[in-house]
Design a protein around this motif. Structure first.
Motif, PDB file in Angstrom:
ATOM      1  N   LEU A 277      11.590  11.058  59.637  1.00 33.58           N
ATOM      2  CA  LEU A 277      10.313  10.735  58.661  1.00 33.58           C
ATOM      3  C   LEU A 277      10.452  10.902  57.210  1.00 33.58           C
ATOM      4  O   LEU A 277       9.635  10.399  56.587  1.00 33.58           O
ATOM      5  N   VAL A 278      11.516  11.442  57.029  1.00 30.33           N
ATOM      6  CA  VAL A 278      11.633  11.823  55.395  1.00 30.33           C
ATOM      7  C   VAL A 278      12.044  10.087  54.831  1.00 30.33           C
ATOM      8  O   VAL A 278      11.348   9.807  53.808  1.00 30.33           O
ATOM      9  N   VAL A 279      12.735   9.359  55.711  1.00 32.76           N
ATOM     10  CA  VAL A 279      13.005   8.112  54.862  1.00 32.76           C
ATOM     11  C   VAL A 279      11.726   7.360  55.392  1.00 32.76           C
ATOM     12  O   VAL A 279      11.440   6.603  54.312  1.00 32.76           O
ATOM     13  N   THR A 280      11.108   7.436  56.245  1.00 36.05           N
ATOM     14  CA  THR A 280       9.854   6.789  56.495  1.00 36.05           C
ATOM     15  C   THR A 280       8.839   6.947  55.213  1.00 36.05           C
ATOM     16  O   THR A 280       8.230   6.000  54.758  1.00 36.05           O
ATOM     17  N   ARG A 281       9.024   8.276  54.756  1.00 37.44           N
ATOM     18  CA  ARG A 281       8.083   8.561  53.672  1.00 37.44           C
ATOM     19  C   ARG A 281       8.683   7.878  52.596  1.00 37.44           C
ATOM     20  O   ARG A 281       7.827   7.155  51.704  1.00 37.44           O
ATOM     21  N   LEU A 282       9.740   7.946  52.178  1.00 35.92           N
ATOM     22  CA  LEU A 282      10.630   7.352  51.021  1.00 35.92           C
ATOM     23  C   LEU A 282      10.039   5.966  51.042  1.00 35.92           C
ATOM     24  O   LEU A 282       9.843   5.434  49.681  1.00 35.92           O
ATOM     25  N   ALA A 283      10.418   5.334  52.009  1.00 36.50           N
ATOM     26  CA  ALA A 283      10.460   3.812  51.841  1.00 36.50           C
ATOM     27  C   ALA A 283       9.124   3.474  51.892  1.00 36.50           C
ATOM     28  O   ALA A 283       8.600   2.570  51.137  1.00 36.50           O
ATOM     29  N   GLY A 284       8.130   4.429  52.506  1.00 39.54           N
ATOM     30  CA  GLY A 284       6.646   4.115  52.464  1.00 39.54           C
ATOM     31  C   GLY A 284       6.090   4.141  51.029  1.00 39.54           C
ATOM     32  O   GLY A 284       5.395   3.355  50.565  1.00 39.54           O
ATOM     33  N   GLU A 285       6.558   5.104  50.231  1.00 32.43           N
ATOM     34  CA  GLU A 285       6.033   5.448  48.856  1.00 32.43           C
ATOM     35  C   GLU A 285       6.711   4.017  47.665  1.00 32.43           C
ATOM     36  O   GLU A 285       5.960   3.514  47.073  1.00 32.43           O
ATOM     37  N   ARG A 286       8.028   3.542  48.344  1.00 35.66           N
ATOM     38  CA  ARG A 286       8.386   2.612  47.409  1.00 35.66           C
ATOM     39  C   ARG A 286       7.628   1.220  47.498  1.00 35.66           C
ATOM     40  O   ARG A 286       7.375   0.403  46.993  1.00 35.66           O
ATOM     41  N   ALA A 287       7.423   1.126  48.972  1.00 32.63           N
ATOM     42  CA  ALA A 287       6.443  -0.057  49.421  1.00 32.63           C
ATOM     43  C   ALA A 287       5.229   0.038  48.673  1.00 32.63           C
ATOM     44  O   ALA A 287       4.608  -1.313  48.277  1.00 32.63           O
ATOM     45  N   LEU A 288       4.645   1.193  48.537  1.00 31.48           N
ATOM     46  CA  LEU A 288       3.194   1.230  47.937  1.00 31.48           C
ATOM     47  C   LEU A 288       3.152   0.748  46.510  1.00 31.48           C
ATOM     48  O   LEU A 288       2.451   0.221  45.877  1.00 31.48           O
ATOM     49  N   ALA A 289       4.326   1.300  45.817  1.00 30.85           N
ATOM     50  CA  ALA A 289       4.575   0.921  44.446  1.00 30.85           C
ATOM     51  C   ALA A 289       4.725  -0.802  44.282  1.00 30.85           C
ATOM     52  O   ALA A 289       4.360  -1.088  42.973  1.00 30.85           O
ATOM     53  N   LEU A 290       5.125  -1.235  45.307  1.00 31.80           N
ATOM     54  CA  LEU A 290       5.442  -2.643  44.950  1.00 31.80           C
ATOM     55  C   LEU A 290       4.328  -3.386  45.453  1.00 31.80           C
ATOM     56  O   LEU A 290       4.334  -4.918  45.139  1.00 31.80           O
ATOM     57  N   SER A 291       3.430  -3.093  46.421  1.00 34.10           N
ATOM     58  CA  SER A 291       2.405  -3.903  46.927  1.00 34.10           C
ATOM     59  C   SER A 291       1.245  -3.995  46.022  1.00 34.10           C
ATOM     60  O   SER A 291       0.877  -3.127  45.356  1.00 34.10           O
ATOM     61  N   ALA A 292       0.604  -5.101  46.263  1.00 33.57           N
ATOM     62  CA  ALA A 292      -0.694  -5.312  45.409  1.00 33.57           C
ATOM     63  C   ALA A 292      -1.843  -4.724  46.132  1.00 33.57           C
ATOM     64  O   ALA A 292      -2.017  -4.317  47.214  1.00 33.57           O
ATOM     65  N   ASP A 293      -3.129  -4.503  45.366  1.00 34.11           N
ATOM     66  CA  ASP A 293      -4.086  -3.708  45.918  1.00 34.11           C
ATOM     67  C   ASP A 293      -4.909  -4.374  46.860  1.00 34.11           C
ATOM     68  O   ASP A 293      -4.911  -5.797  46.817  1.00 34.11           O
ATOM     69  N   ALA A 294      -5.282  -3.698  47.876  1.00 32.35           N
ATOM     70  CA  ALA A 294      -6.083  -4.276  48.966  1.00 32.35           C
ATOM     71  C   ALA A 294      -5.388  -5.309  49.879  1.00 32.35           C
ATOM     72  O   ALA A 294      -6.019  -6.202  50.668  1.00 32.35           O
ATOM     73  N   SER A 295      -3.912  -5.398  49.848  1.00 31.22           N
ATOM     74  CA  SER A 295      -2.984  -6.485  50.535  1.00 31.22           C
ATOM     75  C   SER A 295      -2.666  -5.648  51.935  1.00 31.22           C
ATOM     76  O   SER A 295      -3.033  -4.513  52.111  1.00 31.22           O
ATOM     77  N   ALA A 296      -2.440  -6.631  53.021  1.00 33.51           N
ATOM     78  CA  ALA A 296      -1.930  -6.052  54.200  1.00 33.51           C
ATOM     79  C   ALA A 296      -0.405  -5.282  54.022  1.00 33.51           C
ATOM     80  O   ALA A 296      -0.555  -4.069  54.816  1.00 33.51           O
ATOM     81  N   ASP A 297       0.235  -5.488  52.988  1.00 29.55           N
ATOM     82  CA  ASP A 297       1.489  -4.924  52.759  1.00 29.55           C
ATOM     83  C   ASP A 297       1.338  -3.489  52.489  1.00 29.55           C
ATOM     84  O   ASP A 297       1.817  -2.493  52.919  1.00 29.55           O
ATOM     85  N   ARG A 298       0.073  -3.270  51.289  1.00 29.91           N
ATOM     86  CA  ARG A 298      -0.463  -1.820  50.992  1.00 29.91           C
ATOM     87  C   ARG A 298      -0.972  -1.025  52.131  1.00 29.91           C
ATOM     88  O   ARG A 298      -0.725   0.223  52.255  1.00 29.91           O
ATOM     89  N   GLU A 299      -1.745  -1.773  53.095  1.00 29.27           N
ATOM     90  CA  GLU A 299      -2.202  -1.122  53.972  1.00 29.27           C
ATOM     91  C   GLU A 299      -1.087  -0.601  55.199  1.00 29.27           C
ATOM     92  O   GLU A 299      -1.090   0.608  55.628  1.00 29.27           O
ATOM     93  N   ARG A 300      -0.259  -1.449  55.302  1.00 27.59           N
ATOM     94  CA  ARG A 300       1.130  -1.031  56.119  1.00 27.59           C
ATOM     95  C   ARG A 300       1.759   0.242  55.327  1.00 27.59           C
ATOM     96  O   ARG A 300       2.307   1.195  56.089  1.00 27.59           O
ATOM     97  N   ALA A 301       2.040   0.179  54.224  1.00 27.12           N
ATOM     98  CA  ALA A 301       2.708   1.218  53.219  1.00 27.12           C
ATOM     99  C   ALA A 301       1.829   2.503  53.493  1.00 27.12           C
ATOM    100  O   ALA A 301       2.531   3.483  53.787  1.00 27.12           O
ATOM    101  N   HIS A 302       0.650   2.407  53.420  1.00 26.85           N
ATOM    102  CA  HIS A 302      -0.148   3.728  53.645  1.00 26.85           C
ATOM    103  C   HIS A 302       0.064   4.116  55.037  1.00 26.85           C
ATOM    104  O   HIS A 302       0.009   5.528  55.283  1.00 26.85           O
ATOM    105  N   PHE A 303      -0.008   3.515  56.024  1.00 20.80           N
ATOM    106  CA  PHE A 303       0.307   3.846  57.388  1.00 20.80           C
ATOM    107  C   PHE A 303       1.636   4.676  57.564  1.00 20.80           C
ATOM    108  O   PHE A 303       1.513   5.601  58.055  1.00 20.80           O
ATOM    109  N   PHE A 304       2.759   4.101  56.752  1.00 20.05           N
ATOM    110  CA  PHE A 304       3.861   4.644  57.068  1.00 20.05           C
ATOM    111  C   PHE A 304       3.956   6.054  56.385  1.00 20.05           C
ATOM    112  O   PHE A 304       4.501   6.990  56.801  1.00 20.05           O
ATOM    113  N   ARG A 305       3.452   6.082  55.021  1.00 25.90           N
ATOM    114  CA  ARG A 305       3.415   7.251  54.487  1.00 25.90           C
ATOM    115  C   ARG A 305       2.448   8.374  55.209  1.00 25.90           C
ATOM    116  O   ARG A 305       2.753   9.417  55.156  1.00 25.90           O
ATOM    117  N   GLY A 306       1.287   8.077  55.578  1.00 19.85           N
ATOM    118  CA  GLY A 306       0.438   8.898  56.159  1.00 19.85           C
ATOM    119  C   GLY A 306       1.030   9.316  57.451  1.00 19.85           C
ATOM    120  O   GLY A 306       0.833  10.509  57.719  1.00 19.85           O
TER     121      GLY A 306
END
Length: 398
Positions: A277-306
């Motif tokens: 789960l630590v790596v899940t969060r780290l990777a999710g936060e990296r994905a959040l920083a790279l994803s566009a607003d309101a995109s499907a990728d950002r929603e998935r990044a929120h899912f993994f971080r949450g």
């Protein structure tokens, strides 16, 4: 007297040598297609080395060069093949993309070359893999001339990749050692990166990646390298150790933004279903920083971080993030994982039936009267959810 004269002579030459040192390098001569067979093959190798350095013009011309060399081989005087250099050149030609139909036209009885190498190379390029393995398995690349040895080592790396991965890695090391700075080394790095990833050897994986970036990042085949790199990262545990996540980040910085985002999402999902789960969060936060607003990728990044928060030490924030997700933007295969995560997180915080805060002030009941029915049911549900998560580990698609 001699020293002053010498000093004066050196000073006179200095402008000339300095100009030469900082002048633009002379363009490399065009490959020649005349001369001995081994000279023709050297011209072919020079063109292919240009491909490794990003010369797209060389990539476009080398097929024609292979054809021209093949025509000259067929037209050559039979006597030239008694020269061992020319016999070895035939094997190198085959392993460099030359046509087996051309080589079969040459006077086999005149070729001065090790039969194992010739027959093994011919079997390899004609797709007779088992025969090629049998013929080449005992060849020690470092005991033959380096130009030929590097090519043979590269082929051995391909032949034994599935059956004897450790031997394949060793032979690809030989290929890099024998022909540094060439297309052979570039190809060896591409093939080796995946094998080392499958072997879970992170230090060597990192070393090979950095070597490729340093020498061949402009190669015409760089895309193939990064595809193998991505497979090595996502189909192994290389990226799942939180202690080396920063090193993974450094390697991923070399990749384009879109590919980097995709990889972080894959890493986050893989880490989640494996309980990292630590790596899940780290990777999710990296994905959040790279994803566009309101995109499907950002929603998935929120899912993994949450999910990583809800199942660790930031329960309330994680649950809020999961409940705020737009499910319509998540891929269908993520929905069971989201449901299982929410249920598991809620079960962890669900109070026992009939329990109250005030009960904490009362003396504990005796073991004979302790009712475990509610907690046992909760534990059973949690175990069921973990089982579902474990089954999801089989899904490795990005």
């Amino acid at each position: 007297m001699i020293k002053p004269l010498l000093r004066a002579a050196l000073l006179a030459l200095l402008p000339i040598t300095a100009a030469g040192a900082f002048a633009e390098p002379a363009p490399a001569p065009a490959p020649s297609t005349s001369g001995e067979p081994y000279e023709l093959v050297r011209a072919l190798q020079a063109a292919q080395d240009g491909i490794a350095n990003g010369d797209t013009a060389a990539y476009g011309k080398h097929i024609a060069l292979i054809r021209q060399i093949g025509e000259k081989f067929v037209a050559a005087d039979p006597g030239v093949w008694s020269n061992p250099q020319n016999g070895q050149a035939v094997v190198i030609y085959l392993l460099s993309g030359g046509g087996p139909q051309i080589v079969r036209k040459l006077p086999r009885d005149k070729l001065n070359v090790d039969a194992r190498l010739f027959d093994g190379a011919l079997a390899y390029v004609e797709g007779r893999q088992d025969e090629a393995r049998e013929l080449l398995k005992d060849v020690k690349p470092r005991t033959i001339p380096s130009g030929l040895g590097g090519q043979v080592a590269l082929v051995q790396g391909a032949l034994f990749a599935r059956t004897e991965a450790s031997l394949a890695i060793e032979r690809l090391d030989d290929a890099r050692l024998l022909l540094p700075g060439t297309l052979v080394e570039e190809a060896a790095l591409r093939r080796q990166i995946l094998l080392v990833g499958q072997a879970e050897d992170f230090d060597k994986f990192e070393f090979l990646t950095q070597a490729y970036i340093r020498h061949y990042r402009n190669s015409v085949y760089a895309g193939d390298f990064w595809q193998r790199f991505s497979t090595g990262v996502t189909q192994s545990s290389l990226a799942l150790d939180e202690r080396r996540f920063a090193r993974i980040v450094t390697l991923l910085e070399q990749i384009d933004r879109a590919s980097r985002l995709k990889l972080y999402l894959v890493i986050a999902r893989t880490a989640m279903v494996r309980g990292r789960l630590v790596v899940t969060r780290l990777a999710g936060e990296r994905a959040l920083a790279l994803s566009a607003d309101a995109s499907a990728d950002r929603e998935r990044a929120h899912f993994f971080r949450g999910a990583s928060q809800a199942l660790t030490d930031e329960y309330d924030g994680g649950i809020a993030e999961l409940k705020a997700l737009d499910r319509s933007k998540l891929p269908e295969r993520d929905l069971p994982l989201l449901n299982a995560t929410l249920q598991l997180a809620l079960d962890v915080r669900k109070p026992f039936a009939g329990g109250t805060v005030a009960a904490a002030d009362k003396p504990p009941v005796t073991p004979a009267r302790l009712d475990l029915a509610s907690s046992a049911a909760t534990l059973a549900r949690a175990q069921k959810q973990f089982g579902e998560l474990e089954l999801l580990t089989r899904d490795r698609r990005p």
